[in-house]
Design a protein around this motif. Structure first.
Motif, PDB file in Angstrom:
ATOM      1  N   LEU A 130     -32.443 -47.926  66.827  1.00  0.00           N
ATOM      2  CA  LEU A 130     -31.430 -48.450  65.899  1.00  0.00           C
ATOM      3  C   LEU A 130     -30.786 -49.705  66.483  1.00  0.00           C
ATOM      4  CD1 LEU A 130     -29.662 -45.121  64.794  1.00  0.00           C
ATOM      5  CD2 LEU A 130     -31.328 -46.459  63.485  1.00  0.00           C
ATOM      6  N   TRP A 131     -30.455 -49.618  67.761  1.00  0.00           N
ATOM      7  CA  TRP A 131     -29.778 -50.747  68.414  1.00  0.00           C
ATOM      8  C   TRP A 131     -30.639 -52.006  68.363  1.00  0.00           C
ATOM      9  CZ3 TRP A 131     -24.857 -51.307  69.621  1.00  0.00           C
ATOM     10  CH2 TRP A 131     -24.478 -52.337  70.483  1.00  0.00           C
ATOM     11  N   LYS A 132     -31.969 -51.811  68.587  1.00  0.00           N
ATOM     12  CA  LYS A 132     -32.893 -52.955  68.516  1.00  0.00           C
ATOM     13  C   LYS A 132     -32.907 -53.572  67.132  1.00  0.00           C
ATOM     14  CE  LYS A 132     -36.288 -51.977  72.101  1.00  0.00           C
ATOM     15  NZ  LYS A 132     -37.102 -50.758  72.142  1.00  0.00           N
ATOM     16  N   LEU A 133     -32.721 -52.738  66.118  1.00  0.00           N
ATOM     17  CA  LEU A 133     -32.714 -53.238  64.738  1.00  0.00           C
ATOM     18  C   LEU A 133     -31.372 -53.878  64.364  1.00  0.00           C
ATOM     19  CD1 LEU A 133     -34.499 -50.237  62.956  1.00  0.00           C
ATOM     20  CD2 LEU A 133     -35.385 -52.569  63.131  1.00  0.00           C
ATOM     21  N   GLY A 134     -30.409 -53.811  65.265  1.00  0.00           N
ATOM     22  CA  GLY A 134     -29.098 -54.387  64.974  1.00  0.00           C
ATOM     23  C   GLY A 134     -28.130 -53.395  64.359  1.00  0.00           C
ATOM     24  N   LEU A 135     -28.544 -52.125  64.315  1.00  0.00           N
ATOM     25  CA  LEU A 135     -27.651 -51.085  63.765  1.00  0.00           C
ATOM     26  C   LEU A 135     -26.766 -50.580  64.894  1.00  0.00           C
ATOM     27  CD1 LEU A 135     -30.402 -49.527  61.537  1.00  0.00           C
ATOM     28  CD2 LEU A 135     -28.239 -50.494  60.694  1.00  0.00           C
ATOM     29  N   LYS A 136     -25.463 -50.714  64.710  1.00  0.00           N
ATOM     30  CA  LYS A 136     -24.545 -50.554  65.838  1.00  0.00           C
ATOM     31  C   LYS A 136     -23.608 -49.365  65.712  1.00  0.00           C
ATOM     32  CE  LYS A 136     -24.464 -55.586  66.441  1.00  0.00           C
ATOM     33  NZ  LYS A 136     -24.882 -55.995  65.081  1.00  0.00           N
ATOM     34  N   SER A 137     -23.856 -48.524  64.716  1.00  0.00           N
ATOM     35  CA  SER A 137     -22.942 -47.406  64.529  1.00  0.00           C
ATOM     36  C   SER A 137     -23.686 -46.178  64.013  1.00  0.00           C
ATOM     37  CB  SER A 137     -21.863 -47.838  63.531  1.00  0.00           C
ATOM     38  OG  SER A 137     -21.249 -46.723  62.970  1.00  0.00           O
TER      39      SER A 137
ATOM     40  N   VAL B 248     -25.725 -40.202  73.381  1.00  0.00           N
ATOM     41  CA  VAL B 248     -25.806 -41.515  72.718  1.00  0.00           C
ATOM     42  C   VAL B 248     -25.205 -42.586  73.620  1.00  0.00           C
ATOM     43  CG1 VAL B 248     -25.060 -42.904  70.748  1.00  0.00           C
ATOM     44  CG2 VAL B 248     -25.792 -40.528  70.399  1.00  0.00           C
ATOM     45  N   LYS B 249     -24.054 -42.304  74.187  1.00  0.00           N
ATOM     46  CA  LYS B 249     -23.397 -43.302  75.050  1.00  0.00           C
ATOM     47  C   LYS B 249     -24.226 -43.600  76.297  1.00  0.00           C
ATOM     48  CE  LYS B 249     -19.541 -44.522  73.013  1.00  0.00           C
ATOM     49  NZ  LYS B 249     -19.294 -45.941  72.682  1.00  0.00           N
ATOM     50  N   ASP B 250     -24.908 -42.572  76.840  1.00  0.00           N
ATOM     51  CA  ASP B 250     -25.783 -42.801  77.995  1.00  0.00           C
ATOM     52  C   ASP B 250     -26.948 -43.703  77.618  1.00  0.00           C
ATOM     53  OD1 ASP B 250     -24.280 -41.313  79.698  1.00  0.00           O
ATOM     54  OD2 ASP B 250     -25.540 -39.507  79.616  1.00  0.00           O
ATOM     55  N   ALA B 251     -27.504 -43.478  76.418  1.00  0.00           N
ATOM     56  CA  ALA B 251     -28.696 -44.236  76.005  1.00  0.00           C
ATOM     57  C   ALA B 251     -28.328 -45.659  75.611  1.00  0.00           C
ATOM     58  CB  ALA B 251     -29.389 -43.527  74.848  1.00  0.00           C
ATOM     59  N   VAL B 252     -27.256 -45.805  74.843  1.00  0.00           N
ATOM     60  CA  VAL B 252     -26.838 -47.120  74.333  1.00  0.00           C
ATOM     61  C   VAL B 252     -25.308 -47.208  74.427  1.00  0.00           C
ATOM     62  CG1 VAL B 252     -26.909 -48.738  72.398  1.00  0.00           C
ATOM     63  CG2 VAL B 252     -28.753 -47.075  72.662  1.00  0.00           C
ATOM     64  N   PRO B 253     -24.808 -47.676  75.574  1.00  0.00           N
ATOM     65  CA  PRO B 253     -23.357 -47.658  75.787  1.00  0.00           C
ATOM     66  C   PRO B 253     -22.563 -48.402  74.703  1.00  0.00           C
ATOM     67  CG  PRO B 253     -24.516 -48.167  77.832  1.00  0.00           C
ATOM     68  CD  PRO B 253     -25.548 -48.170  76.757  1.00  0.00           C
ATOM     69  N   GLY B 254     -23.167 -49.424  74.099  1.00  0.00           N
ATOM     70  CA  GLY B 254     -22.423 -50.215  73.119  1.00  0.00           C
ATOM     71  C   GLY B 254     -22.353 -49.598  71.732  1.00  0.00           C
ATOM     72  N   MET B 255     -23.141 -48.582  71.492  1.00  0.00           N
ATOM     73  CA  MET B 255     -23.192 -47.983  70.152  1.00  0.00           C
ATOM     74  C   MET B 255     -21.826 -47.410  69.764  1.00  0.00           C
ATOM     75  SD  MET B 255     -25.276 -47.345  67.604  1.00  0.00           S
ATOM     76  CE  MET B 255     -27.020 -47.285  68.021  1.00  0.00           C
TER      77      MET B 255
ATOM     78  N   PHE C 271     -30.796 -44.700  54.395  1.00  0.00           N
ATOM     79  CA  PHE C 271     -31.769 -45.775  54.203  1.00  0.00           C
ATOM     80  C   PHE C 271     -31.505 -46.961  55.131  1.00  0.00           C
ATOM     81  CE2 PHE C 271     -31.773 -43.937  49.795  1.00  0.00           C
ATOM     82  CZ  PHE C 271     -33.107 -43.550  49.760  1.00  0.00           C
ATOM     83  N   ALA C 272     -30.551 -46.843  56.049  1.00  0.00           N
ATOM     84  CA  ALA C 272     -30.133 -48.009  56.844  1.00  0.00           C
ATOM     85  C   ALA C 272     -31.327 -48.719  57.497  1.00  0.00           C
ATOM     86  CB  ALA C 272     -29.114 -47.587  57.900  1.00  0.00           C
ATOM     87  N   LYS C 273     -32.201 -47.941  58.138  1.00  0.00           N
ATOM     88  CA  LYS C 273     -33.348 -48.574  58.812  1.00  0.00           C
ATOM     89  C   LYS C 273     -34.256 -49.285  57.806  1.00  0.00           C
ATOM     90  CE  LYS C 273     -35.266 -45.355  61.514  1.00  0.00           C
ATOM     91  NZ  LYS C 273     -35.983 -44.681  62.620  1.00  0.00           N
ATOM     92  N   ASP C 274     -34.504 -48.622  56.676  1.00  0.00           N
ATOM     93  CA  ASP C 274     -35.350 -49.234  55.638  1.00  0.00           C
ATOM     94  C   ASP C 274     -34.759 -50.560  55.188  1.00  0.00           C
ATOM     95  OD1 ASP C 274     -37.308 -47.025  55.003  1.00  0.00           O
ATOM     96  OD2 ASP C 274     -35.439 -45.967  54.630  1.00  0.00           O
ATOM     97  N   VAL C 275     -33.455 -50.541  54.911  1.00  0.00           N
ATOM     98  CA  VAL C 275     -32.822 -51.743  54.367  1.00  0.00           C
ATOM     99  C   VAL C 275     -32.886 -52.875  55.380  1.00  0.00           C
ATOM    100  CG1 VAL C 275     -30.648 -52.752  53.565  1.00  0.00           C
ATOM    101  CG2 VAL C 275     -31.302 -50.447  52.835  1.00  0.00           C
ATOM    102  N   VAL C 276     -32.594 -52.567  56.635  1.00  0.00           N
ATOM    103  CA  VAL C 276     -32.605 -53.618  57.655  1.00  0.00           C
ATOM    104  C   VAL C 276     -33.998 -54.226  57.779  1.00  0.00           C
ATOM    105  CG1 VAL C 276     -32.381 -54.006  60.139  1.00  0.00           C
ATOM    106  CG2 VAL C 276     -30.587 -52.798  58.892  1.00  0.00           C
TER     107      VAL C 276
END
Ligand code: PBG
Length: 329
Positions: free
Chosen positions: A67-74, A107-114, A320-325
């Motif tokens: 998700l983070w790679k796709l720009g999804l931040k939440s 989640v925080k361990d994997a992607v601290p900025g999420m 659908f967030a991933k689909d839309v992005v």
């Protein structure tokens, strides 16, 4: 006056349409709901939500990296707990080592900025499948709010950024805000499901978490004494203004598509971010029609997302967030 004004002049090409487009969509608009289960290597498709999964913690970590790679931040976390851990007082919801608390850390361990948002309500932990404590044939408001505040605190202690009460008890935002402040959690956001309707569109979600209200004597069969009557519009503004007064940072309308009049009313009435939850039943309808070849999946997904945004959504919780992005990139 025609022909001085021909509205089609601004629709001649895609470039022209893009220049005058009023609504845009970006990855920053989305909150991604995720369902978490115990186990290892689990990626369990939800029957009524094709293409959506319950994930164990290891796969949750993989997913949030993607998700983070796709720009999804939440993300918005929900957990499915074993029936053995369910009761009528939310015991497991407060377990500092419970699945939700471990999910937040994972989640925080994997992607601290999420930005980690967490569901606050008792239904996944309730032996009766209700968002609150059941007593005397009712959902007991104030006792529930007290437990929900403890639950929010527990999520904050585990590292959540935003707690998201989805229960519709009266006064729970105030309880939660007060406890969080008292405990020094000054920066934890509250995203209140402020106008949440008693909707039949939550069916697939209740399958996903096995959280539907049980059919037992002295237990209400539906959530209509706390979630809103779908015949009401002005009440949604009242509910939302009260939650802002009580300390909500973000408010929400739920479901999405059938409630876009409410979204616009609220957008015009408040000056905090407005979220819209495009719910599981909305996802299921599109998937089912597309599977039969009756609708063009991607086209309908984009159209509905734009409609929600155009109605006034600042944020969209969407399966659908991933689909839309991918579609807009
Ligand atoms: C329960 C909760 C529900 C959803 C989010 N939190 C279902 C309900 O109120 O019964 C529904 C989300 C969806 O359908 O996608 N606290």
């Amino acid at each position: 006056m025609f022909p001085l004004r021909r509205n089609r002049r601004l629709r001649t090409t895609e470039a022209m349409r893009a220049l005058v487009r009023e609504t845009t969509i970006s990855p920053n608009d989305f909150i991604v709901p995720l369902f978490v289960v115990e186990g290892k290597g689990v990626k369990d498709e939800i029957a009524s939500m094709p293409g959506y999964y319950r994930l164990s913690l290891d796969n949750l970590q993989k997913e949030v990296k993607e998700l983070w790679k796709l720009g999804l931040k939440s993300v918005l976390l929900f957990v499915k707990v074993d029936d053995k851990l369910k009761d009528n007082s939310g015991t497991e919801a407060l377990n500092p080592n419970g699945l939700m608390q471990r999910s937040i850390k994972a989640v925080k361990d994997a992607v601290p900025g999420m930005v980690v948002m967490t569901d606050v309500a008792l239904d996944p932990f309730s032996s009766f499948g209700h968002d609150g404590i059941v007593g005397g044939g009712k959902i007991v408001n104030d006792d529930t709010s007290a437990v929900l505040a403890e639950m929010a605190l527990s999520h904050a202690n585990a590292g959540a950024d935003v707690v998201a009460p989805s229960d519709m008890m009266d006064g729970r935002i105030f309880e939660m805000r007060t406890l969080l402040e008292d405990e020094g959690h000054h920066d934890i956001g509250i995203m209140s499901y402020s106008a949440k309707y008693a909707s039949a569109f939550y069916g697939p979600f209740r399958d996903a978490l096995d959280s539907a209200p049980v059919d037992l004597k002295d237990v209400p069969k539906d959530k209509k004494t706390y979630q809103m009557d779908y015949a009401n519009r002005e009440e949604a503004v009242k509910e939302t203004l009260m939650d802002i007064d009580e300390g909500a940072d973000i408010v929400m309308v739920k479901p999405g598509l059938c409630y876009l009049d409410i979204v616009r009313d609220i957008k015009n009435a408040v000056n905090v971010p407005v979220a819209v939850y495009q719910v599981s039943g909305e996802y299921a309808m599109i998937k089912a029609a597309a599977e039969r070849g009756w609708l063009d999946h991607d086209a309908v997904v984009l159209e509905q997302t734009f409609a929600i945004k155009r109605a006034g959504a600042d944020l969209i919780a969407s399966y659908f967030a991933k689909d839309v992005v991918k579609l807009i990139s």
